[in-house]
Design a protein around this motif. Structure first.
Motif: not given
Length: 756
Positions: A628-657
């Motif tokens: 949840g939120e702790p992971a999102v906070a780290v991703l936001q900081r990474l995104h601010e560096l300019g790198v691109r982020l990918a969600v891997d294995d989307f749809g493998a479990g109980y995904s939310s669209l």
């Protein structure tokens, strides 16, 4: 920074005080200095002072940390007890603390220091003459001293959280100081005793120890006042008669040994006083010789050690207790197991997913979970079972049972299953509901003839069974069987090899091409870690990365993969026409929560010079759903560096669209299950829904696991942008990539639409 936003400082301060009360050989000066240092380093104040109560009742500044001027002005200063009492009576009580906001006129005899620091021009600012006192008290010793703090780091008067932490800190500090004083007192008493023995010929009735002299016939010749006080008989009652505390036979034997040249003997014994009560004494005996060297008698010196033994028993109890949960600790469990001798059963359990609690909710929340686990274990286990915490989130139960009881093993197995059930029930921590679980290992022994060594072996067997339970899917119990040992030995060998693999540079990368569906052109490469094991050959990630997680190597392996990937990508981007080639690197949950991830990525970008937008970090969908939120906070900081982020294995479990639209995500990488039947299904409905959804959000879809031309055709019909799979190429070694880039297309039979 307000103290309530620093749980790590709070936890560090409390752990420091827990550590203070444990050792038996406490040094008073080091303890006082550590108390002050703990305030400055962890409680948000820049100055801490300890005024220690002296023997005459006055208080002296004996420790000061945080400001050189304060140390120079205060250290060694004394204040009368009456002046201190008057000042503290006029202060405002906040719990056990005393506050002076602002000023109460203090007596000049009370050591004070006023800083020349500027005062913040805000409401609630700390005034130069403000005072905050934490009396150091215990029920046994009363007022040990006063801990005074000054100059809050944020310049504001402390709030409730900071005051509460200081109050708890002072309570722990009081225990630590009292223990150190008691220890110093015992050491001083021992030194005094040794000096008295050295001057025994000059010390008689005024000696603080009992002195008893016997003649060669065993009759009492000397019985000093201390002997009267210790044993209850007066000198008049015993002089000239037999020793009232020893039989005639034992006295005769001791005298014979002393006449034959036996050395001075020292031992601790229990003796019965005249009133029938028991006293513990340390007895030293020696022969008395005249100037010619002839033995003319026997001398016994007695020291009452009852109080010392009681204190040592208290300290031993503390040394065998886990301070957080109140359960037995590893030392007590090991000693009890070694002494059990007869049939024994050991239940070892480890919490599943506990690290996530610490990483997401903080260590204080984790501590509350451990306390609740201890409570549940006490409820389930019998009173005569020994429940212990070995450390971290690992607990153990030594089952009390009659030797060779017919139903003992069945009862132990039933208890193991019950523990799994109880610990699977959710935990409520600070408004959060946490679902954990436990993996349990059970081992039986008919007897422990080998003592401690056999006990260690039994615990290792339970550990083997517990890891087998984890390997079988966690949240279950497993009974030890000898054949399980082979798997543990193999796992231990592999773990040792993995530690050496980093030093030997045995980890390397393979690269899986990412292909543009419309053109068939290679637009990116995913870095896949491999291990070239000296005996087992090339190992895939599934063979060693779960083990790396368990033994704490995931972060260094991740750093090594990121460094190798960025370095290789920089070289390929310098080839003509490939300046925008992207490189993808997988990030695990452990790496995502490691404190240095963002700084490490930033440093890697600077050192290699690659454009941030060409680095893609892939995070499994399960991590986002779970953390949840702790992971999102780290991703936001990474995104601010300019790198691109990918969600891997989307749809493998109980995904939310819905959630990816709220995250800093640039690419959605679909799980291979969504494409698996696309070549036989004329209308792959789920795949079409996800692709259409991503198009509305403006997110590129990368479909992995493409293995057939039919699947490729389905992707073209749906308008998918990117694909990856064995249809195009198997993962390549680093040296094979330049040849692929020179061609521009993977070696496959897939028809491509020229771009013109």
């Amino acid at each position: 920074m307000p103290i309530s936003t620093r749980p790590e400082a709070r936890a560090a301060s409390l752990r420091r005080l827990h550590g203070l009360v444990q050792p038996v050989d406490l040094d008073l000066d080091r303890t006082l200095a550590t108390v002050c240092r703990g305030v400055v380093e962890g409680l948000g104040f820049r100055v801490a002072v300890v005024n220690l109560t002296l023997a005459d009742g006055d208080l002296e500044v004996v420790a000061c940390e945080g400001d050189a001027d304060a140390q120079a002005a205060l250290f060694g200063q004394r204040g009368r007890r009456v002046d201190w009492d008057q000042w503290m009576d006029r202060c405002t009580a906040v719990g056990d603390l005393l506050v002076d906001y602002p000023l109460v006129d203090t007596d000049d005899d009370v050591p004070t220091w006023i800083s020349d620091e500027p005062v913040l021009d805000v409401e609630g600012a700390w005034d130069r003459q403000d005072a905050l006192l934490a009396p150091l008290r215990t029920p046994r010793s009363g007022l040990l001293g006063v801990l005074s703090v000054d100059l809050p780091v944020d310049g504001l008067r402390p709030g409730p959280d900071q005051l509460e932490l200081l109050e708890m800190y002072a309570a722990q500090a009081s225990i630590a100081v009292e223990n150190a004083q008691l220890h110093s007192s015992l050491k001083a008493r021992d030194r005094d005793r040794d000096r008295m023995l050295g001057r025994l010929s000059a010390v008689v009735d005024s000696a603080p120890v009992g002195i008893v002299e016997l003649d060669l016939a065993g009759r009492v010749q000397l019985w000093n006042a201390a002997a009267e006080r210790i044993f209850g008989w007066t000198a008049q009652e015993v002089t000239g008669g037999r020793h009232p505390l020893a039989s005639e036979q034992s006295v005769t034997a001791q005298l014979r040994e002393l006449r034959d040249g036996a050395p001075v003997r020292r031992l601790e014994v229990s003796r019965t006083r005249r009133d029938g009560t028991t006293v513990d004494v340390e007895m030293t005996s020696c022969a008395l010789r005249d100037s010619s060297g002839q033995v003319y008698g026997y001398l016994g010196v007695y020291v009452d050690v009852t109080e010392r033994l009681l204190l040592e028993q208290e300290l031993r109890t503390a040394a065998f207790t886990d301070p957080l949960t109140g359960l037995a600790n590893r030392a007590r469990f090991t000693a009890t197991l070694a002494a059990s001798g007869g049939g024994a059963s050991v239940v070892l359990l480890d919490l599943d997913g506990f690290k996530t609690v610490n990483d997401t909710l903080g260590h204080p929340a984790g501590d509350r979970v451990l306390v609740e686990v201890a409570r549940r274990l006490r409820v389930v286990c019998r009173d005569d079972d020994l429940v212990a915490r070995l450390g971290g989130d690992e607990f153990v139960v030594l089952l009390a049972r009659p030797h060779r009881a017919p139903d003992a093993e069945a009862s132990a197995e039933a208890l193991s299953r019950r523990l799994v059930e109880v610990l699977a029930e959710p935990f409520e921590v600070g408004g959060h509901v946490v679902a954990l679980g436990a993996s349990v290992g059970l081992a039986h022994a008919e007897e422990l003839a080998g003592g401690e060594a056999a006990g260690d072996a039994l615990l290792r067997d339970a550990d083997v069974a517990m890891y087998a339970a984890k390997a079988a899917g966690k949240g279950r119990a497993r009974v030890f069987e000898p054949e399980l040992r082979e798997g543990v030995v193999e796992r231990a060998d592999l773990a040792q090899d993995l530690r050496l693999a980093l030093a030997r540079d045995e980890l390397f990368l393979r690269w899986h091409p990412i292909t543009e569906v419309r053109s068939g052109r290679v637009v990116g490469l995913e870095a896949l870690v491999r291990w070239q094991h000296p005996q087992r050959g090339e190992l895939l990630p599934g063979a060693f990365l779960p083990l790396a997680e368990e033994i704490g190597l995931m972060v260094p392996i991740g750093e090594r993969v990121l460094a190798q990937a960025c370095s290789a990508l920089r070289g390929w981007q310098q080839l003509p026409g490939h300046g925008r080639l992207s490189g993808s690197v997988n990030i695990s949950a452990t790496q995502l929560h490691a404190p240095g991830l963002v700084d490490g990525v930033h440093t890697m970008l600077l050192s290699t010079g690659i454009a941030p937008a060409t680095l893609v970090l892939e995070v499994p969908e399960a991590v986002l759903l779970r953390d949840g939120e702790p992971a999102v906070a780290v991703l936001q900081r990474l995104h601010e560096l300019g790198v691109r982020l990918a969600v891997d294995d989307f749809g493998a479990g109980y995904s939310s669209l819905s959630y990816p639209g709220r995250l800093p995500v640039d690419v959605v990488k679909l799980d291979r299950s969504l494409i698996a039947h696309a070549d036989t299904d004329a209308d792959p409905a789920m795949l079409g829904v996800v692709v259409a959804w991503a198009r509305r959000l403006g997110l590129p879809v990368l479909v992995k696991g493409v293995e057939t031309a039919g699947q490729w055709a389905a992707l073209q019909r749906l308008g998918c942008r990117l694909a990856q799979g064995f249809l195009f190429a198997e993962p390549l070694r680093t040296g094979q990539v330049p040849a692929l880039l020179a061609v521009g297309y993977p070696a496959s039979a897939v028809p491509r639409t020229p771009t013109g």
